[in-house]
Design an enzyme around this catalytic site. Structure first.
Site, short mmCIF file in Angstrom:
data_model
loop_
_atom_site.label_atom_id
_atom_site.label_comp_id
_atom_site.label_asym_id
_atom_site.label_seq_id
_atom_site.Cartn_x
_atom_site.Cartn_y
_atom_site.Cartn_z
N GLY A 40 0.82 -1.20 0.00
CA GLY A 40 0.00 0.00 0.00
C GLY A 40 0.85 1.25 0.00
O GLY A 40 1.96 1.27 0.57
N GLY A 42 -0.79 4.54 0.38
CA GLY A 42 -1.58 5.67 0.85
C GLY A 42 -0.81 6.41 1.93
O GLY A 42 0.40 6.24 2.07
N LEU A 43 -1.52 7.22 2.71
CA LEU A 43 -0.81 8.00 3.73
C LEU A 43 -0.01 7.09 4.65
O LEU A 43 1.15 7.37 4.96
CB LEU A 43 -1.80 8.83 4.54
CG LEU A 43 -2.33 10.06 3.83
CD1 LEU A 43 -3.33 10.78 4.71
CD2 LEU A 43 -1.20 11.00 3.46
N ALA A 44 -0.60 6.01 5.11
CA ALA A 44 0.10 5.14 6.05
C ALA A 44 1.24 4.39 5.35
O ALA A 44 2.37 4.36 5.84
CB ALA A 44 -0.88 4.15 6.69
N ARG A 330 -20.25 12.67 13.05
CA ARG A 330 -20.81 12.10 11.82
C ARG A 330 -21.94 11.12 12.06
O ARG A 330 -22.95 11.13 11.36
CB ARG A 330 -19.70 11.39 11.05
CG ARG A 330 -18.73 12.38 10.50
CD ARG A 330 -17.58 11.71 9.82
NE ARG A 330 -16.75 12.76 9.22
CZ ARG A 330 -15.61 12.53 8.59
NH1 ARG A 330 -15.14 11.32 8.50
NH2 ARG A 330 -14.94 13.53 8.07
N HIS A 401 -18.59 5.34 4.24
CA HIS A 401 -17.41 6.18 4.04
C HIS A 401 -16.13 5.58 4.59
O HIS A 401 -15.09 5.61 3.94
CB HIS A 401 -17.68 7.54 4.70
CG HIS A 401 -16.54 8.49 4.61
ND1 HIS A 401 -15.98 8.84 3.41
CD2 HIS A 401 -15.87 9.20 5.57
CE1 HIS A 401 -15.00 9.72 3.64
NE2 HIS A 401 -14.91 9.94 4.92
N GLU A 425 -6.13 2.89 7.98
CA GLU A 425 -7.52 2.42 8.03
C GLU A 425 -7.62 0.90 8.12
O GLU A 425 -8.61 0.37 8.61
CB GLU A 425 -8.29 2.94 6.79
CG GLU A 425 -9.80 2.72 6.88
CD GLU A 425 -10.59 3.26 5.69
OE1 GLU A 425 -9.98 3.92 4.82
OE2 GLU A 425 -11.80 3.02 5.62
#
Lengths: 637, 249
Positions: A40, A42-44, A330, A401, A425
């Site tokens: 991965g 992504g940010l992580a 939320r 989401h 996530e």
């Protein structure tokens, strides 16, 4: 199995510093002898791969896209929280910690959340140093805005593209390491199995999506940063390639899956327009700073919004929650939107929408200020709906989401499989039953920049790790397993479309495992999912061959995994007979219709162990203790 | 709506491709362009035929993955819009639409409408960053940055790396892409120490990848989904000249 979260001793404010000192270190000269596989970007994933490369480890980074810059973190709009207290409004690490534990409805691990709040300030410094163009005030200092679930302004942002700018910052650091040859990048590869040797995660098997080749990667530790499982609901705000496959395959190899029923339905998305729809688009929560949510007081009112006089509008969030108003968390905002629509007050053709109105803010601040703050969001709204939100209120509705649940990890972010670490996530750890806005970016980057560089060193220095190569029998077994599944998918040769089956799964999940769950709806889902799974394996059509780019084959594999995973999600929701955060069981609510927790029976993390497809998984419970923040009924009134 | 689609099909990088005609009857004006292709593909899949390969991910105009040339224009007829955000209401019943991949030597076709944009990553790897190791960063407010500078840097940073600029350019130049990153970092104080080294290295890498030069026609700006202005190219050229004049060796 007892779940040991390995939370360090001492006062909460000291735990991380103490732990950093107690952890073993890897000598700088020895770091390059260790190979770490990061799945991965992504940010992580990108922040982890870049930071580990900078430290001198040999990093193999596997990316499902054509470029690491495409990862779905890029779509995060609103911002990133940090307890900088630049606004002098009473913020502190402790307050961010408190808000996050409360926002998560007391189902997260205190020690992890405190560390996250502590590290939040370092993230901003790190990103500024990389040249991330955060919004500034006229004096040149960093600007902040407010987000749901907080009464301070602690959200840093880069227009409506914060995720993009943070990801590009991490991506650039990552590409710098690729250039320095500490990181080797493998794009268009999909992880399809985890390889375990002598009880430790020692590699992965991935499919080269361009050539179809089944490739083996060996290393000393594996990091999964593969995101969430929102597309299990078919329609979600997630990117169309987001999937649970890597996490699910790791789960099947022994990693426990924690709290899968903790899913977040985002309150402000553009409503569904038809069956053809492939995804839902989020309108950032930051819009609730200036937009007011309302519906007509009268049921079935078909007048245009501008024809409805002020006195006949119900600003239901402001009415019910005067102190937080439009900025309630939320889960509360979503549930209330569903409620007014169920009561017949919904707007738009489908009646499944509420208004988000900027008229007052435009009158107060002027259209230019609103355009500067949210211009790209208004433009995006216009492209999709053909409506101008500067003159007519936006129509919004909740959509799937974010996944708070994920693979179980301890304080070191290691799963129940030694050597397998899970970040962002994809893990379950920090958000409890509901994530606050602008906290996902914070968690992904905290995990990658500031936690894993320490904890993985401790693992590598502590464990005996004899050299393993890809000739090992465990690699062959995993590769055969992957190959077998691909052959099976291609040999069904049925007549049903993959998307059609995915859409059907999504409908089951949204209707029966969505915003309001009941014993009956969940039992119904648990009947329907295995049936759909059988149907998939009997009647799906997967055209093409395995030896080249075959997007149908990729998609079918992901849907097949979702058809297994969905059952676990529904089961977890069934067995958690309380409401908390995003998990709302209709049987468990207060007289005012708010989520009612059952702390006596459910103050734990449910971590599930795989026992076979279609067989009931075994639950392991990690009890949660609250020494700092005492669980109360959450109130945003 | 009923549409005639002429879609580029190419089985792999080394075989010749051609336009294949498809008729699609079930197009709703509310569909996005890619959802329309999803519908075509669903039909093909049910018949057991190989689906049309195309790239997409976020489908909200930010990831930069979608990359289709629609009737000769990268990302299609709408200004400032990625093809995933283009909606079918822009077309009429009975229209014929030609769909092709990005065409540039530095972006070889992988299959059908999918191309390899790895060259862009290699340009960034050559210098599109601030060399800064994680840890020890000064406080975020230690370096005040005037708002107008930060805003212009953000305008440049908005590039999504889709490659439409290259696809639109008759020279297949990567100047708009490169200049956006070079501008962002040249404008900000954090980018100063490597300012000249960066522009030199990135331009050299772009040349090595086979991207062409800029002849100032502005096709790139016209198709850029993030409307990155061509003034970035002017800034990059100034940076490049300054770098050449101040080179220590």
């Amino acid at each position: 199995m007892t779940l040991d979260a390995k939370i360090p001793g001492g006062a909460i404010v000291e735990k991380w510093d103490r732990h950093k000192f107690e952890m073993k270190l890897v000598n700088p000269a020895n770091k390059r002898k260790y190979t770490i596989i990061v799945v991965g970007t992504g940010l992580a994933g990108a922040s982890a791969a870049a930071s580990l490369g900078e430290l001198g480890y040999n990093v193999l980074n596997v990316c499902i896209h054509d470029s690491p810059r495409r990862a779905h973190s890029i779509a995060a709009q609103g911002g990133i929280n940090a307890a900088k207290n630049y606004q002098n409004d009473g913020d502190s690490a402790y307050r961010l910690f408190y808000d996050t534990v409360k926002g998560g409805d007391y189902r997260s691990r205190e020690a992890n959340v405190y560390r996250l709040a502590q590290l939040s300030v370092n993230i901003i410094d790190q990103c500024v140093a990389q040249g991330v163009p955060f919004a500034r005030e006229y004096g040149g200092l960093l600007d902040n805005r407010s987000f749901g679930g907080a009464q301070v302004s602690r959200t840093f942002y880069a227009r409506g593209q914060t995720g993009q700018q943070l990801l590009l910052g991490a991506y650039q650091s990552l590409m710098r390491q690729v250039h320095a040859k500490t990181v080797t990048m493998f794009t268009r590869r999909e992880m399809l199995d985890l390889v375990i040797v002598d009880g430790k995660a020692r590699g992965i098997v991935a499919r080269n999506l361009t050539t179809g080749e089944i490739e083996r990667y060996a290393g000393d530790a594996v990091i999964l940063a593969t995101g969430g499982y929102g597309t299990c609901y078919y329609l979600s705000t997630n990117a169309v390639n987001s999937n649970v496959t890597a996490a699910w395959r790791a789960h099947k190899r022994g990693a426990l899956f924690a709290n899968p029923c903790f899913t977040q339905i985002h309150p402000t998305c553009i409503p569904v327009s038809g069956d053809h729809q492939s995804k839902l688009t989020l309108m950032s929560e930051s819009l609730r700073n200036d937009g007011r949510v309302w519906v007509p007081k009268q049921k079935g009112d078909t007048r245009r919004p501008e024809q409805i006089p002020e006195a006949e509008r119900d600003y239901y969030l402001e009415r019910k929650y005067p102190s937080f108003g439009n900025l309630v968390p939320r889960d509360v905002a979503s549930r209330n939107a569903k409620q007014v629509c169920d009561d017949g007050q919904g707007v738009g053709d489908s009646g499944l929408a509420v208004y988000l109105d900027f008229k007052d803010a435009i009158n107060r601040l002027g259209v230019d200020v609103i355009r500067e703050k949210y211009g790209n969001l208004f433009q995006m709204y216009h492209k999709i709906t053909d409506e101008d939100a500067y003159t007519v209120p936006m129509r919004i509705y909740p959509a799937m989401h974010y996944a708070m649940g994920g693979l179980w990890v301890d304080y070191n972010l290691m799963s129940t499989v030694p050597g397998l670490h899970v970040l962002g996530e994809a893990n379950f750890s920090d958000h409890g039953a509901n994530r606050l806005g602008a906290s996902a970016l914070m968690q992904g980057l905290a995990d990658g920049y500031f936690v894993i560089p320490y904890t993985i060193g401790h693992y590598l220095a502590s464990a005996p790790l004899p050299k393993v190569t890809t000739d090992h029998a465990a690699f062959k077994e995993a590769a055969d397993n992957v190959q077998g599944r691909i052959t099976k998918l291609l040999s069904v040769k049925g007549s049903r479309g993959i998307r059609e089956i995915h859409r059907e799964l999504g409908r089951i999940m949204w209707d029966d495992v969505g915003m309001a769950r009941t014993e009956a709806s969940l039992s119904r889902a648990l009947q329907a999912i295995p049936k759909l799974r059988d149907e998939f394996w009997q009647s799906v059509s997967v055209p093409g061959t395995p030896d080249n780019l075959n997007q149908s084959l990729e998609y079918a594999g992901r849907v097949a995994d979702y058809l297994e995973f969905a059952e676990l999600l529904a089961l977890d929701a069934l067995e958690r007979r309380e409401s908390c955060g995003g998990h709302f069981r209709e049987e468990s609510q207060t007289p005012e219709g708010e989520a009612l927790r059952d702390d006596a029976n459910f103050t734990y993390v449910a971590a599930w162990e795989f026992t076979g497809v279609g067989r009931k998984p075994e639950v392991h419970k990690e009890p949660l203790t609250f020494e700092e923040v005492h669980p109360t009924q959450r109130s945003y009134k | 709506m009923r549409l005639t689609l002429k879609i580029w099909r190419q089985a792999g990088p080394t075989v010749a491709g051609r336009l294949v005609e498809y008729i699609e009857d079930h197009v709703s004006p509310d569909m996005s362009f890619l959802e329309m292709l999803d519908v075509v593909n669903e039909g093909l899949i049910k018949k057991g035929e190989d689906a049309i390969a195309f790239d997409s991910d976020c489908r909200e105009g930010i990831c930069g993955m979608c990359s289709l040339v629609v009737n000769g224009v990268p990302h299609g007829p709408d200004r400032g819009t990625t093809v995933c955000q283009l909606h079918m209401r822009r077309f009429k019943d009975g229209d014929t639409i030609t769909i092709e991949p990005w065409r540039a030597a530095a972006f070889p076709v992988v299959k059908d409408l999918v191309v390899d944009r790895g060259a862009f990553d290699r340009i960034i790897a050559a210098g599109g960053y601030v060399s800064f190791n994680c840890g020890g960063a000064p406080d975020g407010n230690a370096i005040p940055i005037p708002k107008d500078i930060a805003d212009v840097a953000m305008d440049s940073a908005a590039c999504i790396g889709c490659g439409a600029c290259v696809a639109a350019c008759k020279n297949a130049s990567a100047h708009l892409f490169m200049s956006a990153k070079i501008s962002q970092l040249a404008l900000l104080p954090q980018g100063q120490p490597e300012r000249y080294r960066r522009v030199t290295a990135m331009v050299a890498q772009a040349d090595a990848e086979g991207f062409g030069s800029c002849s100032n026609e502005g096709e790139c700006e016209a198709v850029c989904p993030k409307e990155i202005p061509i003034s970035n190219i002017a800034r990059m050229t100034r940076e490049y000249v300054k770098a050449a004049l101040t080179a220590s060796k």
